[in-house]
Design a protein around this motif. Structure first.
Motif, short mmCIF file in Angstrom:
data_model
loop_
_atom_site.label_atom_id
_atom_site.label_comp_id
_atom_site.label_asym_id
_atom_site.label_seq_id
_atom_site.Cartn_x
_atom_site.Cartn_y
_atom_site.Cartn_z
N TRP A 165 0.99 -1.25 -0.13
CA TRP A 165 0.09 0.18 -0.44
C TRP A 165 0.91 1.02 -0.14
CZ3 TRP A 165 -5.58 -0.93 -0.96
CH2 TRP A 165 -5.25 -1.74 -0.76
N SER A 166 1.92 0.88 -1.13
CA SER A 166 2.81 2.28 -0.68
C SER A 166 3.37 2.86 -2.47
CB SER A 166 4.48 1.74 0.02
OG SER A 166 4.39 1.92 1.58
N LYS A 167 2.66 3.69 -3.16
CA LYS A 167 2.90 4.01 -3.79
C LYS A 167 3.54 5.51 -4.32
CE LYS A 167 -0.42 0.79 -4.75
NZ LYS A 167 0.42 -0.29 -5.16
N SER A 168 4.71 5.27 -5.46
CA SER A 168 5.68 6.45 -5.77
C SER A 168 4.42 7.64 -6.26
CB SER A 168 6.65 6.03 -6.65
OG SER A 168 7.23 7.45 -6.99
N VAL A 169 4.79 8.62 -6.01
CA VAL A 169 4.34 9.98 -6.23
C VAL A 169 4.47 11.07 -6.90
CG1 VAL A 169 1.77 9.75 -4.95
CG2 VAL A 169 3.54 10.32 -4.48
N ARG A 170 4.42 11.97 -7.83
CA ARG A 170 5.71 12.38 -8.58
C ARG A 170 4.81 14.24 -8.06
NH1 ARG A 170 4.26 11.38 -14.91
NH2 ARG A 170 1.86 10.61 -13.63
N ASN A 171 3.62 13.69 -8.31
CA ASN A 171 2.48 15.26 -7.74
C ASN A 171 1.37 15.43 -7.12
OD1 ASN A 171 0.46 14.87 -10.02
ND2 ASN A 171 2.10 15.23 -11.44
N GLU A 172 0.71 16.85 -6.68
CA GLU A 172 -0.64 16.54 -5.92
C GLU A 172 -1.53 15.53 -7.21
OE1 GLU A 172 -0.21 20.32 -7.99
OE2 GLU A 172 0.33 18.89 -7.66
N ASP A 173 -1.03 15.76 -8.34
CA ASP A 173 -2.96 14.63 -9.11
C ASP A 173 -2.74 13.51 -8.45
OD1 ASP A 173 -3.98 17.43 -10.04
OD2 ASP A 173 -2.27 17.65 -11.55
N ASP A 174 -1.18 13.22 -8.51
CA ASP A 174 -1.02 11.46 -8.23
C ASP A 174 -1.81 11.53 -6.92
OD1 ASP A 174 -0.08 10.74 -10.51
OD2 ASP A 174 2.30 10.99 -9.57
N VAL A 175 -1.17 12.19 -6.02
CA VAL A 175 -1.55 12.57 -4.37
C VAL A 175 -3.37 11.89 -4.68
CG1 VAL A 175 -1.65 12.91 -2.01
CG2 VAL A 175 0.71 13.01 -2.91
N ALA A 176 -3.96 13.04 -5.14
CA ALA A 176 -5.44 13.07 -5.16
C ALA A 176 -6.07 11.91 -5.13
CB ALA A 176 -6.21 14.24 -5.72
N ASP A 177 -5.28 11.74 -6.73
CA ASP A 177 -6.03 9.83 -7.26
C ASP A 177 -5.99 8.60 -6.66
OD1 ASP A 177 -6.25 11.66 -9.64
OD2 ASP A 177 -4.39 10.72 -10.74
N TRP A 178 -5.19 8.31 -6.01
CA TRP A 178 -5.18 7.50 -4.63
C TRP A 178 -5.78 7.69 -3.43
CZ3 TRP A 178 -3.54 3.31 -5.85
CH2 TRP A 178 -2.47 2.93 -6.70
N ARG A 179 -6.01 9.37 -3.28
CA ARG A 179 -6.67 9.61 -1.69
C ARG A 179 -8.16 8.70 -2.48
NH1 ARG A 179 -9.73 14.24 -0.60
NH2 ARG A 179 -10.00 14.69 1.42
N GLU A 180 -8.34 9.29 -3.33
CA GLU A 180 -9.75 9.20 -4.01
C GLU A 180 -10.25 7.46 -4.48
OE1 GLU A 180 -14.04 9.63 -5.32
OE2 GLU A 180 -12.34 10.98 -3.93
N ARG A 181 -9.37 6.99 -4.67
CA ARG A 181 -9.49 5.91 -5.18
C ARG A 181 -9.02 4.64 -4.08
NH1 ARG A 181 -4.79 2.74 -9.12
NH2 ARG A 181 -5.57 4.39 -10.56
N TRP A 182 -8.97 4.61 -3.03
CA TRP A 182 -8.77 4.45 -1.25
C TRP A 182 -9.98 4.82 -0.83
CZ3 TRP A 182 -2.52 5.42 -0.45
CH2 TRP A 182 -1.81 4.65 -1.21
N PHE A 183 -10.09 6.44 -1.01
CA PHE A 183 -11.92 5.85 0.01
C PHE A 183 -13.16 5.34 -1.19
CE2 PHE A 183 -15.44 9.48 -0.16
CZ PHE A 183 -15.32 9.29 1.69
N ARG A 184 -12.88 5.38 -2.42
CA ARG A 184 -13.89 4.18 -2.57
C ARG A 184 -13.86 2.57 -2.88
NH1 ARG A 184 -17.36 8.32 -3.52
NH2 ARG A 184 -16.86 10.15 -3.76
N SER A 185 -12.38 2.57 -2.71
CA SER A 185 -12.22 0.71 -3.08
C SER A 185 -12.46 -0.10 -1.50
CB SER A 185 -10.65 0.81 -3.52
OG SER A 185 -10.58 1.87 -4.48
N PRO A 186 -12.29 -1.34 -1.41
CA PRO A 186 -12.49 -2.19 -0.62
C PRO A 186 -10.64 -2.10 0.16
CG PRO A 186 -13.97 -3.26 -2.74
CD PRO A 186 -13.05 -2.00 -3.05
N LEU A 187 -10.90 -2.16 1.05
CA LEU A 187 -9.12 -2.69 1.90
C LEU A 187 -9.58 -3.08 2.76
CD1 LEU A 187 -8.74 1.40 1.77
CD2 LEU A 187 -8.08 0.16 0.08
N PRO A 188 -8.78 -3.62 4.09
CA PRO A 188 -8.06 -4.57 5.35
C PRO A 188 -8.29 -3.79 6.63
CG PRO A 188 -6.30 -3.72 4.14
CD PRO A 188 -6.94 -3.26 3.09
N PHE A 189 -8.86 -2.30 5.67
CA PHE A 189 -8.16 -1.57 6.66
C PHE A 189 -9.31 -0.78 7.05
CE2 PHE A 189 -4.13 -1.70 5.18
CZ PHE A 189 -4.51 -0.92 4.25
#
Length: 579
Positions: free
Chosen positions: A250-274
């Protein structure tokens, strides 16, 4: 643990900009009383949380009140409140927990990222922070976060948590890891399921003197290896080899704030183990562990999710009166943001509901958005000690037959009646809204509900409305004379259902007034009770005087010449506007 983060004022101002709001208008004596009362409550909650493992209040509510207390203390120059930590937290962390600064939005993340490089994003796992200490590959200490410098020794609990390796394949003298104990979930979706009170369950199991079966369901997410390899990828690889697999997954390399926003949105709506409450952005490089101090870690920041509910302070209590005389209670709030809405007011219903909820100015409340984005009061989380209740209107004074005149006590209901009759479904007076009626009500000649029919364009303009706009309003007022009888019945507030109005064949007030209960019942949608109510209303002297006025004004108009002229004028105006 999350609660300790609140001791850092820098974090408070980043997360809750509302702290710069206007201070309460309290005397020094009142301020001392209110602050002392809230401090006492927080201490009781702290004692239950830290000493007994009991969560007497949600973390969000606790944090909201802690932030509000800090604001009051800043306003009245009092000392900052410090959580009452357990005296048994005597185990020194070999590397301090720094806490993590929380950024408000994507723009703040972008500014922070400009001065950092080699960045990685992780879910912000919602759990209980700990230090793990291994010596020559053996776990020798499991320390709760405590105040960041010292915490409680939980090593005895580690053997009951399968997710924590008791031994790792390392010959190093000492390996110090920092991470989050969390309650394992199966396909948890943060956007729909929320926090599930997961952190409190973990805290309770760890602090309980008794062994809890919940320990078997606790996982560990390692987010910090203070003196590990300099490269993040190397750290993640080694952690995976030791059995701490989640950080690598669950650690992803990011280049800019758009990458961060994309992962933030994805994890907010995706099934997670925590359960999560946002994301954390880490810089790969960081100082040596010996230099870490609480509140001074600039190599990682959090961007939390927008909460489904927020806290606010009640500034005042208003009593609105509708056209039918019903009284509704509205709380005026310190403005807060919920999704894309700025919320400043919330309707909490009737006087009875207000009394049951017991909420006044100064109280702290939790607000959410109901269907169609309508603000809703969820609960009152704190009541000020000094209870100064506003005087509500006398409910007995307002009925469906009251306030046809703008007397001082009737301003609100009278205005509600005017706002109602100008709607498209009633008399259809375009562009005349509540603010317009407020201006027109200042004209001395507006002495009853339909007095606007006699106004001149000059009188309308005298209220501060432009001459051109005043002419438009005057013409719109006169066009209402051509509205059919059924619309004027609605304008009066007589509760005749739409189906019954459509079926009504009466075309004069005299015919209408001759109807008895049986005649009304023959119309669709009208039963015996409603028919009797309509007959009763039509006998009211105030309502009868309004009908008499309309009859004097020849309303509804029956002259075909008058009607054609009005219609032609409206068509000409419409054509001019289109051109």
């Amino acid at each position: 643990m999350k609660r300790i983060f609140i001791i850092f004022l820098a974090l408070i101002t980043l997360t809750f900009p509302a702290l710069s709001a206007v201070c309460p208008a309290w005397t020094p004596m009142r301020a001392h009383k209110e602050i002392s009362s809230l401090q006492q409550q927080l201490r009781q909650w702290d004692d239950a949380y830290y000493r007994q493992g009991l969560n007497s209040v949600t973390d969000a509510d606790y944090d909201s009140l802690q932030y509000r207390l800090t604001q009051w203390q800043q306003c009245f120059k009092g000392p900052d409140y410090q959580p009452q930590l357990p005296s048994s937290g005597a185990t020194l962390h070999p590397v301090a927990h720094t806490g993590i600064k929380k950024l408000r939005d994507k723009l703040a993340v972008a500014y922070w990222m400009r001065n950092h490089n080699d960045l990685w994003v992780q879910p912000k796992v919602d759990g209980v922070a700990v230090s793990l200490v291994y010596r020559h590959g053996k776990l020798v200490s499991l320390i709760s976060r405590g105040d960041g410098l010292r915490g409680e020794e939980w090593l005895m609990k580690a053997a009951s948590i399968p997710a924590i390796p008791l031994n790792i394949d390392s010959e190093q003298d000492e390996v110090i890891l920092q991470g989050e104990l969390f309650l394992k979930m199966s396909g948890h979706q943060q956007d729909s399921a929320g926090g599930k009170n997961a952190r409190a369950q973990v805290a309770g199991a760890m602090m309980s003197k008794q062994s809890s079966p919940l320990l078997n369901d606790i996982g560990i997410f390692i987010w910090g290896w203070p003196d590990g390899p300099a490269d993040m990828a190397d750290r993640l690889h080694q952690l995976t080899q030791w059995g701490f697999t989640l950080a690598g997954e669950w650690s992803k390399s990011v280049r800019n704030e758009d990458d961060v926003a994309d992962w933030r949105e994805r994890w907010f709506r995706s099934p997670l183990p925590f359960v999560t409450d946002g994301v954390v952005v880490h810089q790969s490089s960081r100082p040596a562990g010996k230099n870490w101090l609480p509140g001074e870690g600039d190599w990682a920041v959090a961007w939390k999710y927008q909460p489904p509910e927020v806290s606010s302070e009640v500034l005042s209590v208003d009593f609105s009166i509708g056209r039918t005389g019903k009284i509704a209670v509205v709380l005026n709030l310190q403005s807060v943001q919920l999704d894309d809405k700025t919320v400043r007011r919330v309707n909490i219903g009737s006087l009875r509901s207000w009394r049951e909820r017991d909420v006044i100015a100064g109280d702290q409340v939790i607000i959410s958005l109901a269907g169609q984005g309508i603000p809703r009061l969820e609960r009152v989380i704190w009541r000020v000690a000094e209870r100064n209740y506003p005087q509500p209107p006398d409910a007995a004074s307002f009925t469906p037959l009251s306030c046809y005149q703008p007397t001082p006590d009737c301003q609100k209901q009278f205005l509600a009646r005017l706002s109602w009759l100008s709607q498209k479904s009633v008399l259809d007076i375009p562009g005349v809204q509540r603010s317009t009626w407020l201006r027109l009500m200042k004209i001395p000649d507006v002495t009853h509900l339909f007095a606007w029919l006699t106004l001149t364009s000059d009188q309308i303009a005298a209220t501060g409305i432009s001459s051109e706009r005043a002419q438009q309003i005057w013409r719109s007022f006169n066009l209402t004379r051509q509205q059919p009888l059924r619309r004027w019945i609605s304008a009066l507030g007589i509760p005749v259902p739409r189906k019954a109005l459509d079926a009504l064949t009466d075309n004069s007030w005299d015919t209408l007034l001759q109807r008895d209960r049986e005649a009304w019942q023959r119309l669709p949608g009208i039963g015996a009770v409603l028919a009797q109510r309509i007959v009763f209303m039509l006998q009211d002297t105030g309502l009868r005087s309004l009908i008499a006025f309309l009859q004097q004004q020849s309303i509804p108009a029956t002259s075909s010449v008058f009607g054609v002229g009005i219609i032609e004028n409206r068509q000409a105006e419409s054509k001019t506007q289109r051109q």
